[in-house]
Design a protein around this motif. Structure first.
Motif, PDB file in Angstrom:
ATOM      1  N   ALA A 149     -63.651  17.364  65.154  1.00 28.02           N
ATOM      2  CA  ALA A 149     -63.392  16.726  65.954  1.00 28.02           C
ATOM      3  C   ALA A 149     -62.598  15.013  66.363  1.00 28.02           C
ATOM      4  CB  ALA A 149     -64.692  16.841  67.339  1.00 28.02           C
ATOM      5  N   ALA A 150     -61.829  15.533  67.207  1.00 26.25           N
ATOM      6  CA  ALA A 150     -60.368  14.711  66.871  1.00 26.25           C
ATOM      7  C   ALA A 150     -61.332  13.380  67.676  1.00 26.25           C
ATOM      8  CB  ALA A 150     -59.772  13.996  67.753  1.00 26.25           C
ATOM      9  N   PRO A 151     -61.587  11.852  68.085  1.00 24.00           N
ATOM     10  CA  PRO A 151     -62.486  10.694  68.188  1.00 24.00           C
ATOM     11  C   PRO A 151     -61.880  10.686  69.998  1.00 24.00           C
ATOM     12  CG  PRO A 151     -60.601   9.660  66.923  1.00 24.00           C
ATOM     13  CD  PRO A 151     -60.475  11.337  66.376  1.00 24.00           C
ATOM     14  N   GLN A 152     -62.783  11.223  70.926  1.00 24.82           N
ATOM     15  CA  GLN A 152     -62.645  11.905  72.057  1.00 24.82           C
ATOM     16  C   GLN A 152     -62.248  10.200  73.308  1.00 24.82           C
ATOM     17  OE1 GLN A 152     -66.596  11.734  74.325  1.00 24.82           O
ATOM     18  NE2 GLN A 152     -66.191  12.865  75.951  1.00 24.82           N
ATOM     19  N   VAL A 153     -61.919  11.031  73.819  1.00 25.82           N
ATOM     20  CA  VAL A 153     -60.755   9.869  74.815  1.00 25.82           C
ATOM     21  C   VAL A 153     -61.409  10.479  75.389  1.00 25.82           C
ATOM     22  CG1 VAL A 153     -58.960   9.945  76.891  1.00 25.82           C
ATOM     23  CG2 VAL A 153     -58.352  10.738  73.729  1.00 25.82           C
ATOM     24  N   PRO A 154     -61.871   8.645  76.543  1.00 30.95           N
ATOM     25  CA  PRO A 154     -62.690   8.616  77.800  1.00 30.95           C
ATOM     26  C   PRO A 154     -62.245   9.413  78.982  1.00 30.95           C
ATOM     27  CG  PRO A 154     -63.680   6.634  76.233  1.00 30.95           C
ATOM     28  CD  PRO A 154     -62.376   7.492  75.722  1.00 30.95           C
ATOM     29  N   THR A 155     -62.356   9.388  79.315  1.00 32.82           N
ATOM     30  CA  THR A 155     -62.672   9.355  81.183  1.00 32.82           C
ATOM     31  C   THR A 155     -63.005   8.680  82.186  1.00 32.82           C
ATOM     32  OG1 THR A 155     -64.258  11.763  81.631  1.00 32.82           O
ATOM     33  CG2 THR A 155     -61.793  11.613  80.718  1.00 32.82           C
ATOM     34  N   TYR A 156     -62.651   8.423  83.853  1.00 30.85           N
ATOM     35  CA  TYR A 156     -63.118   7.568  84.231  1.00 30.85           C
ATOM     36  C   TYR A 156     -63.324   7.363  85.657  1.00 30.85           C
ATOM     37  CZ  TYR A 156     -62.892   4.478  79.627  1.00 30.85           C
ATOM     38  OH  TYR A 156     -62.669   4.048  78.451  1.00 30.85           O
ATOM     39  N   ASN A 157     -64.171   6.635  86.117  1.00 30.05           N
ATOM     40  CA  ASN A 157     -64.165   7.100  87.881  1.00 30.05           C
ATOM     41  C   ASN A 157     -64.507   6.122  88.374  1.00 30.05           C
ATOM     42  OD1 ASN A 157     -64.857   8.714  90.280  1.00 30.05           O
ATOM     43  ND2 ASN A 157     -66.736   8.177  90.270  1.00 30.05           N
ATOM     44  N   GLU A 158     -63.133   5.418  90.039  1.00 29.91           N
ATOM     45  CA  GLU A 158     -63.499   4.543  90.286  1.00 29.91           C
ATOM     46  C   GLU A 158     -65.010   4.324  91.428  1.00 29.91           C
ATOM     47  OE1 GLU A 158     -61.162   1.027  92.842  1.00 29.91           O
ATOM     48  OE2 GLU A 158     -60.581   2.892  92.466  1.00 29.91           O
ATOM     49  N   ASP A 192     -62.244   0.628  69.932  1.00 30.97           N
ATOM     50  CA  ASP A 192     -60.868   0.433  70.623  1.00 30.97           C
ATOM     51  C   ASP A 192     -60.665  -0.904  71.221  1.00 30.97           C
ATOM     52  OD1 ASP A 192     -61.324   3.133  69.775  1.00 30.97           O
ATOM     53  OD2 ASP A 192     -63.510   3.041  70.839  1.00 30.97           O
ATOM     54  N   LEU A 193     -59.422  -0.410  72.052  1.00 33.67           N
ATOM     55  CA  LEU A 193     -58.511  -1.458  73.450  1.00 33.67           C
ATOM     56  C   LEU A 193     -59.176  -0.945  74.501  1.00 33.67           C
ATOM     57  CD1 LEU A 193     -56.320  -3.038  70.378  1.00 33.67           C
ATOM     58  CD2 LEU A 193     -58.455  -4.236  70.518  1.00 33.67           C
ATOM     59  N   VAL A 194     -58.875  -2.144  74.853  1.00 35.01           N
ATOM     60  CA  VAL A 194     -58.533  -1.881  76.493  1.00 35.01           C
ATOM     61  C   VAL A 194     -57.199  -3.194  77.115  1.00 35.01           C
ATOM     62  CG1 VAL A 194     -60.582  -2.399  77.617  1.00 35.01           C
ATOM     63  CG2 VAL A 194     -58.629  -1.207  79.293  1.00 35.01           C
ATOM     64  N   TYR A 195     -56.359  -3.375  77.616  1.00 38.37           N
ATOM     65  CA  TYR A 195     -55.695  -4.134  77.864  1.00 38.37           C
ATOM     66  C   TYR A 195     -54.491  -3.889  78.203  1.00 38.37           C
ATOM     67  CZ  TYR A 195     -51.399  -2.625  74.396  1.00 38.37           C
ATOM     68  OH  TYR A 195     -50.652  -1.971  73.928  1.00 38.37           O
ATOM     69  N   GLY A 242     -42.778  -1.867  83.767  1.00 38.27           N
ATOM     70  CA  GLY A 242     -44.084  -2.669  85.266  1.00 38.27           C
ATOM     71  C   GLY A 242     -44.695  -2.497  84.121  1.00 38.27           C
ATOM     72  N   GLY A 243     -46.292  -3.010  85.331  1.00 32.46           N
ATOM     73  CA  GLY A 243     -47.562  -3.174  85.110  1.00 32.46           C
ATOM     74  C   GLY A 243     -47.997  -1.398  84.252  1.00 32.46           C
ATOM     75  N   LYS A 244     -49.000  -2.098  83.365  1.00 31.05           N
ATOM     76  CA  LYS A 244     -49.586  -0.831  82.546  1.00 31.05           C
ATOM     77  C   LYS A 244     -51.365  -1.476  82.014  1.00 31.05           C
ATOM     78  CE  LYS A 244     -45.503   1.863  80.668  1.00 31.05           C
ATOM     79  NZ  LYS A 244     -45.800   3.277  81.621  1.00 31.05           N
ATOM     80  N   THR A 245     -52.285  -0.505  82.671  1.00 30.52           N
ATOM     81  CA  THR A 245     -53.416  -0.602  81.665  1.00 30.52           C
ATOM     82  C   THR A 245     -53.675   0.584  80.686  1.00 30.52           C
ATOM     83  OG1 THR A 245     -54.143  -1.653  83.843  1.00 30.52           O
ATOM     84  CG2 THR A 245     -56.003  -0.544  82.045  1.00 30.52           C
ATOM     85  N   ILE A 246     -53.702  -0.111  79.545  1.00 31.60           N
ATOM     86  CA  ILE A 246     -53.553   0.504  78.228  1.00 31.60           C
ATOM     87  C   ILE A 246     -54.585   1.165  77.212  1.00 31.60           C
ATOM     88  CG2 ILE A 246     -52.867   1.065  75.729  1.00 31.60           C
ATOM     89  CD1 ILE A 246     -49.581   0.046  76.826  1.00 31.60           C
ATOM     90  N   VAL A 247     -55.749   2.116  77.300  1.00 34.74           N
ATOM     91  CA  VAL A 247     -56.715   2.353  76.861  1.00 34.74           C
ATOM     92  C   VAL A 247     -56.507   2.642  75.213  1.00 34.74           C
ATOM     93  CG1 VAL A 247     -58.562   3.829  76.277  1.00 34.74           C
ATOM     94  CG2 VAL A 247     -58.537   2.715  78.653  1.00 34.74           C
ATOM     95  N   ALA A 248     -56.781   2.323  74.303  1.00 36.32           N
ATOM     96  CA  ALA A 248     -55.671   2.291  72.991  1.00 36.32           C
ATOM     97  C   ALA A 248     -57.412   3.057  71.861  1.00 36.32           C
ATOM     98  CB  ALA A 248     -55.575   1.811  71.911  1.00 36.32           C
ATOM     99  N   PHE A 262     -54.425   4.193  66.550  1.00 28.03           N
ATOM    100  CA  PHE A 262     -54.937   3.814  67.775  1.00 28.03           C
ATOM    101  C   PHE A 262     -53.552   5.423  68.161  1.00 28.03           C
ATOM    102  CE2 PHE A 262     -55.862  -0.002  66.338  1.00 28.03           C
ATOM    103  CZ  PHE A 262     -56.806  -0.128  67.227  1.00 28.03           C
ATOM    104  N   ALA A 263     -54.281   5.834  69.514  1.00 30.54           N
ATOM    105  CA  ALA A 263     -53.652   6.795  69.828  1.00 30.54           C
ATOM    106  C   ALA A 263     -53.679   5.899  71.779  1.00 30.54           C
ATOM    107  CB  ALA A 263     -54.699   7.762  70.360  1.00 30.54           C
TER     108      ALA A 263
END
Length: 593
Positions: free
Chosen positions: A13-22, A330-333, A340-346, A354-355
Motif C-alpha cells: 500500500a502506498a502512503p494514503q492521501v487524506p481527504t478533507y471536508n470544510e 508531511d507538509l502543508v504549505y 496563482g495561489g495554491k495550498t499544497i499537501v505534500a 513527496f507526492a
C-alpha cells in the motif's frame, strides 16, 4: 512462495492521501477573515481544543475581527469576541504564550502597530496587560501587508529560567536595517527587556525565522533567513543564557539558495531524530525564482540542500504533521506560485520523495497561515487555513481530515526519570517513549516542572494531569533529545515530569517524579524552621519570608526576625512559605482555612 512474496511487495500500500471536508461554522466565525493568523490550543482549561483567530473580514468591509471558538472536543459550538485592545490590530497576528508560567495560555497580538499582550484568566477571558511593549517593532503595512503573518515571532525559554521569551523581527523590512531581536521575560511580570545587540544575532531584512532544539543538546537554537548582503540562511546556536553563536557558513552548507518573503520551519523529514529545514520564498541568487527547499540535518547542525522537486511559492505559510499517521512527517504549505495561489499537501512517501496534491484544500495566498493538528480527537489530522482565495473559496477555513486507515493513537510516556543539580542548575534526563506509528528517533518531548513558588513550567504549554497540549502553535519548543537543563535550584522543584509527543502532535500523559533531586546542597539542610499558626508565621532565624499562592501571586514578602511573627492577610487556600537565609531556603506548605 517466491511469486507470492514478489506480488506482495509489488502491491504494498502506498502512503494514503487524506481527504478533507470544510466545516460549515459560518454561524460562529466569518469565512472572510484574512490578514492575520490563528492559535490552536486549550485556552479555557477544559482539555478540548479551542481556536483564537484574528483577521480582517472581507465579508464585512475589512473590519478587524478577533474570535474565540470553543467546543466539546468533537466540534466547535460557540464563539465569543475578543476586544481589540486599542482598535489597531489591522495587521497583527495571534501568538500563544504562557508569559507568567501559571499554566494558562495567554496571547500576543503582535507583529505590527505596537504589540499587545492579553492575559488569560484560565476560563478564556482575556484582558490587556499594562506595561507590555516591544520597541522598534517591524511594520507590516503598504506593499508588505501580505508577505509576513507567520514566522515573525518565536516563543521559547532562551535563557532557561522557566519563563518564555520572545524573538521578534524589528525594523524596516524594506531596508537593510533591523532583524531578529531577543526580548527576555522579566520574571513573568508582563514586561520584556530587549537583549543587547551583542547577543549574537545578525541583522536581516525581508525575514522569517524558526527555532527549535535541532541537535539534541537541549539548547534553543534559531534559523533565520532573509537578506544581509545577499539572500541567505543563517543558523544560530543558543548558549542557554540568552546569547547565540552563529554557525559558520560551511557548517550550514551555505549554497546561496537563501530566500525571502516566505516561510521557514524545522521538521524531521527523514525521521532520523534530527530536525531538517523546510523553506519557501523567492530567491535573489536564483533570479528571484520561487522555491520550496529542503535542507537535511546530519545531526551536528549541518544542513545540506536536497532537491525534492517541491513547488516553489512566496508570501507563504506552512506547517508539518504526520497527516496520514504512517510515521512520516508531511507538509502543508500555501502561498503565491507562478500559477496563482495554491495550498499544497505534500505527502512524504518515506523513500526520499513527496507526492504533491494541490487540489485538496483551496488555493490560499497573500501571507497565508496554516495549522495542522487533530483538533476534534478522532485520530485524524485537521487543518486551519487562512489566506486570500482568487477562486472564490473561503479565505478562512476550518477543515476536517478524513481517512480510511492511519488512525493515530497516543504514544507511551517516557520512563526512568532522573534529575541532578549540577553547578546550581537542574539537569533532567529520561528514557525514550514509544509510538505505534512515529519512529522512536523522531519522537519529541515536553518537560513540566512545578516550583515551590507555584510556577508551572512547561516547554510546550500542556495539562500536567492529562497531557493535553494547550498551545499547538508552540510545538517548536519541544525537545528532540532525552535531557534538559533548567536554571533553577533543586530545592525549588516540587515535582517534575515529561511527556512524549508523536508526529501527529499528540501527547502522552506525563510521567511525574516527586523524588528528591540528587546533588542538591539546598535539600540537605533545613536552614530555618517555619511555623504557621492561623494568620501568623514565625521563623527560628532571621529570614526573608515570602508567602505565595498556588497561582504564583506573592501575598506577603518581608524580612522577619527570629521569633517574631508575620501577620499574613490571606484568604482561604493553599500557599507556599519560603524562608530564606544565607544558608539556603526552606519551603513549607501553608493552609489557610
Amino acid at each position: 512462495m517466491l511469486l507470492a512474496a514478489t506480488t506482495s511487495a509489488a502491491f504494498a500500500a502506498a502512503p494514503q492521501v487524506p481527504t478533507y471536508n470544510e466545516l460549515d461554522l459560518s454561524s460562529l466565525v466569518s469565512s472572510g477573515l484574512f490578514h492575520g493568523s490563528m492559535g490552536l490550543g486549550d485556552f479555557n482549561g477544559d482539555d478540548n481544543f479551542d481556536i483564537i483567530v484574528k483577521g480582517r473580514d472581507l465579508n464585512n468591509g475589512w473590519a478587524t475581527t478577533i474570535k474565540f471558538l470553543t467546543g466539546d472536543g468533537y466540534n466547535f459550538t460557540s464563539s465569543t469576541d475578543i476586544a481589540d485592545p486599542d482598535g489597531c490590530s489591522w495587521e497583527r497576528v495571534v501568538v500563544p504564550i504562557d508569559y507568567n508560567s501559571d499554566g494558562k495560555v495567554d496571547i500576543i497580538l503582535g507583529g505590527s502597530w505596537g504589540s499587545k499582550l492579553l492575559q488569560n484568566d484560565g476560563a478564556g477571558n482575556f484582558s490587556n496587560v499594562d506595561g507590555f511593549a516591544l520597541d522598534y517593532e517591524m511594520s507590516i503595512d503598504g506593499g508588505d501587508a501580505e508577505k509576513w503573518y507567520d514566522g515573525i515571532f518565536a516563543i521559547g525559554d532562551f535563557n532557561h529560567d522557566g519563563y518564555p521569551d520572545i524573538i521578534a523581527f524589528n525594523g524596516n523590512p524594506r531596508e537593510d536595517v533591523g532583524g531578529p531581536v531577543l526580548y527576555l521575560n522579566n520574571n513573568g511580570d508582563g514586561t520584556f527587556t530587549r537583549k543587547a545587540d551583542d547577543c549574537g544575532l545578525s541583522s536581516h531584512r525581508c525575514v522569517s525565522n524558526a527555532f527549535c532544539v535541532f541537535n539534541g543538546d537541549g539548547m534553543r537554537h534559531l534559523v533565520v533567513y532573509g537578506c544581509i548582503v545577499y539572500d541567505c540562511i543563517r543558523a544560530y546556536y543558543g548558549n542557554g543564557d540568552g546569547t547565540f553563536t552563529a554557525a559558520d557558513a560551511a557548517m550550514f552548507d551555505n549554497t546561496n539558495r537563501g530566500t525571502e518573503k516566505g516561510f521557514i520551519t524545522l521538521v524531521d523529514i527523514d525521521s532520523d531524530g534530527d530536525l531538517d529545514l523546510f523553506v519557501t520564498g523567492t530567491s535573489c541568487p536564483q533570479g528571484w525564482a520561487l522555491v520550496a527547499d529542503v535542507y537535511l540535518n546530519d545531526g551536528t547542525g549541518k544542513f545540506t540542500y536536497k532537491d525534492y522537486g517541491l513547488t516553489g511559492m512566496q508570501t507563504s505559510g506552512a506547517d508539518w504533521c504526520d497527516l496520514n499517521a504512517d510515521g512520516n512527517m508531511d507538509l502543508v504549505y500555501a502561498g503565491e506560485t507562478s500559477n496563482g495561489g495554491k495550498t499544497i499537501v505534500a505527502i512524504n512517501q518515506g523513500d526520499g520523495t513527496f507526492a504533491e496534491k494541490d487540489a485538496l484544500i483551496g488555493g490560499h495566498r497573500g501571507g497565508a497561515a496554516l495549522v495542522a493538528a487533530d483538533f476534534n480527537n478522532n485520530g485524524m489530522i485537521d487543518i486551519l487555513a487562512m489566506g486570500y482565495q482568487d477562486n472564490g473559496g473561503h479565505h478562512f477555513q476550518i477543515i476536517n481530515g478524513m481517512a480510511s486507515r492511519g488512525m493515530n493513537e497516543a504514544p507511551t510516556a517516557p520512563s526512568n526519570l532522573k534529575a541532578e543539580e549540577v553547578d546550581g542548575k537542574v539537569v533532567f534526563t529520561w528514557d525514550a517513549g514509544s509510538d505505534s506509528k512515529t519512529p522512536t528517533a523522531a519522537l519529541l518531548y515536553n518537560v513540566y516542572v512545578k516550583l515551590t513558588d507555584g510556577r508551572i513550567i512547561t516547554l510546550v504549554p500542556a495539562n500536567p494531569s492529562t497531557g493535553v497540549l494547550r498551545a499547538v502553535n508552540n510545538i517548536d519548543a519541544a525537545l528532540v533529545g532525552c535531557s534538559y537543563t533548567l536554571n533553577v535550584k533543586a530545592a525549588d522543584v516540587v515535582e517534575w515530569g515529561v511527556q512524549t509527543i508523536d508526529g501527529c502532535k499528540l501527547g502522552s500523559k506525563f510521567t511525574i517524579s516527586k523524588d528528591a533531586i540528587s546533588g542538591a546542597e539546598a535539600v540537605k539542610a533545613e536552614t530555618v524552621a517555619v511555623k504557621c499558626n492561623g494568620r501568623n508565621i514565625t521563623v527560628n532565624a532571621d529570614a526573608r519570608v515570602r508567602v505565595i499562592s498556588l497561582s504564583g501571586s506573592v501575598v506577603a514578602d518581608a524580612e522577619v526576625k527570629a521569633g517574631a511573627a508575620l501577620d499574613v492577610e490571606a484568604t482561604a487556600g493553599v500557599y507556599v512559605v519560603e524562608a530564606t537565609t544565607a544558608e539556603g531556603t526552606t519551603a513549607t506548605k501553608y493552609i489557610v482555612k
